[in-house]
Scaffold this motif. Structure first.
Motif: not given
Length: 255
Positions: A25, A28, A219, A222-224
């Protein structure tokens, strides 16, 4: 290798999964995921070489997940990016081979200061925006920068994503989210190059790597998504925080 794996139970694998998820997460959005996963692997009792190899394996899935999501959302032009991806792949492979014969002590001493300068630049520079801007810098300088960064990632590694973003912003004139998207794609390319040589050396712990790769993949995805949704509001502060923390950690380890 089997002796190492036999000491791991379900709880430890779950702990590594969570660490990889958090690292994916953060990485990214701001880079520095290895700052989380490598210490966790070492604390878990994995020898340094196996830890580095396994970390490269799992981080490859994270960079792929982030790059793929940026591509789906239109932030990544594969036709334009592919030549640069091949360039950093080749020099990352060269760096991975070279590190087996060259000491990295001098590089490790100056790296914290380079990352600190990077964080300060992101904190105060008015040029960090979401908009792509015109640049008069010749593309040859960007090629030279990517050549050096690709070699560096295979040779040493920490902060590669940050250096890629800085080159894209300063030399390419790209906006922040566009730079982040391309940096993830190029980082995926350098990861694959190093991964090949680690795999040939038989240093990857695949069971642990696959568990962590799943956490990285989720992760990073979701981070991107968060990076695209919130843009500069989340990317810039997190980059500054991660840069300062990474520099402090590296300085602490030295002194």
């Amino acid at each position: 290798m089997q002796e190492i794996l036999s000491e791991f139970d379900f709880l430890m694998l779950f702990f590594l999964f969570v660490a990889a998820f958090v690292a994916g997460f953060v990485d990214s959005i701001a880079g520095g995921g290895g700052m989380i996963t490598i210490p966790v692997l070492l604390i878990s009792g994995i020898p340094p070489i196996e830890a580095l190899a396994t970390n490269k394996f799992q981080s490859t899935f994270g960079s792929f997940s982030a790059a793929y999501h940026f591509y789906k959302k239109g932030y990544l032009n594969l036709k334009r990016a592919l030549p640069f991806a091949l360039l950093v792949f080749a020099f990352s492979a060269l760096g991975t081979i070279s590190v087996q014969f060259i000491q990295t002590d001098s590089l490790s001493k100056i790296l914290p200061f380079l990352i600190l300068i990077f964080g300060i630049y992101f904190l105060f520079s008015p040029k960090i925006t979401e908009e792509q801007r015109a640049t008069t810098i010749h593309q040859g300088f960007l090629i030279l920068a990517f050549t050096c960064i690709g070699f560096y990632d295979g040779f040493f590694g920490p902060g590669t994503g940050s250096f890629l973003m800085l080159a894209l912003i300063l030399l390419g004139g790209f906006g922040l989210t566009q730079s982040l998207a391309q940096a993830k794609f190029y980082n995926f390319s350098t990861n694959v190059a190093s991964l090949v040589f680690f795999a040939l050396g038989g240093k990857i712990l695949f069971i642990i790597g696959i568990v962590m790769a799943l956490g990285q993949f989720i992760g990073a995805n979701l981070g991107s998504r968060a990076a695209i949704t919130y843009g500069i509001r989340i990317i810039k502060p997190l980059i500054v925080i991660v840069s300062f923390v990474m520099a402090a950690k590296l300085l602490y380890e030295q002194f």
